[in-house]
Design a protein around this motif. Structure first.
Motif, short mmCIF file in Angstrom:
data_model
loop_
_atom_site.label_atom_id
_atom_site.label_comp_id
_atom_site.label_asym_id
_atom_site.label_seq_id
_atom_site.Cartn_x
_atom_site.Cartn_y
_atom_site.Cartn_z
N ALA A 1 -85.39 -12.84 70.80
CA ALA A 1 -86.52 -12.48 71.67
C ALA A 1 -87.49 -13.65 71.79
O ALA A 1 -88.08 -13.88 72.85
N MET A 2 -87.66 -14.39 70.72
CA MET A 2 -88.52 -15.58 70.76
C MET A 2 -87.98 -16.60 71.77
O MET A 2 -88.74 -17.18 72.55
N GLN A 3 -86.68 -16.80 71.71
CA GLN A 3 -86.07 -17.78 72.60
C GLN A 3 -86.17 -17.34 74.06
O GLN A 3 -86.47 -18.15 74.94
N GLN A 4 -85.95 -16.07 74.31
CA GLN A 4 -86.00 -15.56 75.68
C GLN A 4 -87.40 -15.61 76.27
O GLN A 4 -87.58 -15.86 77.45
N ASN A 5 -88.41 -15.39 75.41
CA ASN A 5 -89.80 -15.31 75.89
C ASN A 5 -90.63 -16.53 75.52
O ASN A 5 -91.82 -16.56 75.81
N GLN A 6 -89.99 -17.52 74.87
CA GLN A 6 -90.69 -18.74 74.46
C GLN A 6 -91.93 -18.43 73.63
O GLN A 6 -93.03 -18.93 73.89
N ILE A 7 -91.75 -17.55 72.64
CA ILE A 7 -92.82 -17.20 71.71
C ILE A 7 -92.34 -17.58 70.32
O ILE A 7 -91.73 -16.78 69.62
N TRP A 8 -92.59 -18.82 69.90
CA TRP A 8 -92.11 -19.29 68.61
C TRP A 8 -93.24 -19.21 67.59
O TRP A 8 -94.15 -20.03 67.58
N ILE A 9 -93.17 -18.19 66.75
CA ILE A 9 -94.20 -18.00 65.73
C ILE A 9 -93.52 -17.85 64.37
O ILE A 9 -92.31 -17.63 64.28
N SER A 10 -94.31 -17.93 63.30
CA SER A 10 -93.73 -17.90 61.95
C SER A 10 -94.11 -16.66 61.15
O SER A 10 -93.55 -16.42 60.10
N PHE A 11 -95.11 -15.89 61.60
CA PHE A 11 -95.62 -14.70 60.92
C PHE A 11 -96.35 -15.03 59.62
O PHE A 11 -96.68 -14.11 58.87
N ALA A 12 -96.58 -16.31 59.33
CA ALA A 12 -97.30 -16.66 58.10
C ALA A 12 -98.77 -16.31 58.23
O ALA A 12 -99.33 -16.37 59.32
#
Length: 542
Positions: A531-542
């Motif tokens: 889902a990150m790749q499809q929506n370009q939302i790259w987060i780490s949840f830290a």
């Protein structure tokens, strides 16, 4: 009626000894020991010879001049700060200075009462645990002695202005509280980070940058030029420090390591969606390995434990953002994992990992197990006997885990939430979120989701412990198919974002909103990276 003394200008004796100046006593200026110091059996200290005064046309904002390349002493600095009231008794012991990897060092040979940071004295109080609390001066002052450093005045540092002072104040009063989850009465973002920041231009700039990013997101001003300028300056400082380290100009990796981790949390505060945090995490990995190779006495134990916890937490919760089909990258190698497990022997409770460090250390094992079963999308992978044994072992470790009896109720609840999220992560590693209609697999996953949602319902979204719950919320939320449950989690994340003002909470909601639009077959934590790749939302949840 006599005039109010509080508004009178403090007049200092410019020619007496430093001890009399500090005690605000008249000095008879007898060398080498004045009468007052001899009478009171005090250490009579005199300022170093002061160079000729500057002309009236000299720019007052220019850096303090030095002679023959030496650092200006505190006594010289005091001559320029006559009107600043200095607190008494900040430190009772003089220690060597800690040098910066990319800046000046703070000299600790001068008398501690000559510190250049004005802090109102306060008696017998702890650092507030409220989100909007004001920093307690005693806790901060005590941290200076623990870090073996003395504070520096921002006005004496070229490039730092009144805005920087405002940002530092915002960090002390708000940002540090929002970053820590309140698991312990002592906030390491104050006690550990602040003393280091006052010993390093690099870390001071990073602290100010983190505060600027946090303040900008709280005000929803993504075009905040101050935050952007400080972020650019922080990157320049960090790159310069890395270059010096590579060239052998700086052998101590501590400042750079803490700097890399501060950069990670700056991305957390600003809500970065470009995956920049993973670059900082990779840099922190190699630096931490070098630091741990040094003698244990090189770094104070509390600071080393916090750094290990800091890295372990960030590394483990970031792994879910990696697509297991294409990458076997593990941010936590065996040596670092062993260092973290050493903390478990003391029942370590931290402001990032709470009491669930043992659960976090299972994430790399689950990731590696799930990666083997998801490498080929074209056909089902039959688990081997070793796979089944590993799965059973991991499940047993998660199920028998329980929060430490010593932790508070909120930390206890958060630990149970993590436990259910880890179980869900393990169960869904069997092959995504695929299950038969009434099978046991579906029942296990749904039980974990129900339990986690129940625990979340008992925990107020404004409780400080929520600052570390983005990872379990994302895992649980990725499995939600019921619209009412989705709406419940949506409201929670919105409330958390408004309370703490951390960008990663808002980005977690954006990601879940995207996942909730997908069919049930694409749900589950192992599809978060897709889902990150499809929506370009790259987060780490830290």
């Amino acid at each position: 009626m006599p005039p109010d003394r509080r508004v009178q200008r403090i007049v200092r004796v410019r020619t007496g000894c430093l001890t009399c100046r500090r005690r605000k006593k008249k000095c008879d200026e007898t060398h080498p020991i004045c009468a007052g110091c001899r009478r009171n059996e005090l250490d009579c200290r005199w300022p170093a010879p002061v160079p000729a005064s500057r002309g009236p046309d000299h720019d007052q904002d220019a850096p303090v001049s030095t002679t023959e390349g030496r650092q200006p002493s505190f006594s010289e600095a005091l001559e320029q700060l006559d009107e600043m009231a200095m607190p008494e008794g900040l430190l009772t012991q003089r220690e060597p200075s800690i040098s910066s990897s990319a800046g000046q060092s703070v000299t600790a040979d001068d008398h501690p009462e000559d510190s250049l940071l004005h802090i109102e004295p306060c008696t017998q109080r702890r650092v507030s645990t409220a989100t909007q609390s004001t920093v307690n001066a005693d806790a901060l002052v005590a941290s200076f002695s623990a870090g073996n450093v003395l504070p520096r005045s921002l006005s004496l540092l070229p490039g730092y202005d009144s805005e920087s002072y405002q940002l530092l104040s915002h960090y002390l009063a708000t940002t540090a509280d929002c970053m820590a989850n309140g698991s312990t009465p002592i906030n390491p973002f104050l006690v550990q980070i602040v003393p280091l920041a006052f010993s390093s231009d690099l870390l001071l700039q990073l602290v100010i940058t983190q505060s600027a990013a946090h303040r900008a997101f709280r005000s929803r001003d993504e075009s905040d030029t101050i935050a952007h300028n400080h972020y650019t300056k922080a990157l320049q400082h960090f790159r310069r420090g890395v270059t010096d380290f590579i060239d052998g100009k700086e052998s101590n990796p501590l400042m750079l390591l803490v700097g890399a981790l501060l950069m990670c949390f700056t991305e957390t505060a600003k809500g970065d969606m470009n995956g920049t945090i993973f670059d900082h995490l990779s840099a922190a990995n190699s630096l931490l390995v070098k630091l741990l190779a040094q003698s244990d006495s090189a770094v104070p134990r509390d600071l080393k434990d916090f750094v290990i916890e800091y890295y372990t937490y960030t590394a483990t919760v970031s792994m879910i953002s990696i697509d297991a089909r294409f990458s076997g990258q593990l941010f936590l190698n065996l040596d670092l994992e062993q260092r973290s497990r050493e903390l478990l022997r003391t029942q370590y409770v931290g402001n990032l990992c709470g009491c669930w460090l043992e659960l976090l250390l299972l994430i790399p094992c689950i990731f590696d197990l799930g990666r083997q079963w998801s490498m080929d999308d074209t056909q089902a992978v039959i688990p081997t006997a070793d796979d089944i044994a590993m799965f059973a072992s991991l499940q047993a470790q998660v199920l028998r885990w329980s929060p430490y009896p010593s932790v508070g109720p909120e930390v206890h609840l958060a630990g149970l939430i993590f436990q259910q999220a880890i179980l869900i992560y393990l169960y869904t590693s069997l092959g995504g979120f695929q299950y038969s209609r009434d099978g046991m697999y579906r029942g296990l996953v749904e039980t974990g989701v129900t339990e986690a949602m129940s625990y979340l319902g008992e925990l107020s979204p404004s409780a400080r412990i929520n600052s570390g719950l983005c990872w379990p919320i994302a895992v649980v939320g990725s499995c939600l198919l019921d619209t009412e449950q989705q709406d419940c989690l949506r409201k929670r994340l919105i409330s958390m974002t408004e309370t703490f003002g951390l960008g990663n909470m808002h980005r977690t909601l954006l990601l879940l909103e995207a996942m909730w639009q997908l069919p049930a077959s694409d749900a589950g934590p192992w599809n978060i990276c897709r889902a990150m790749q499809q929506n370009q939302i790259w987060i780490s949840f830290a």
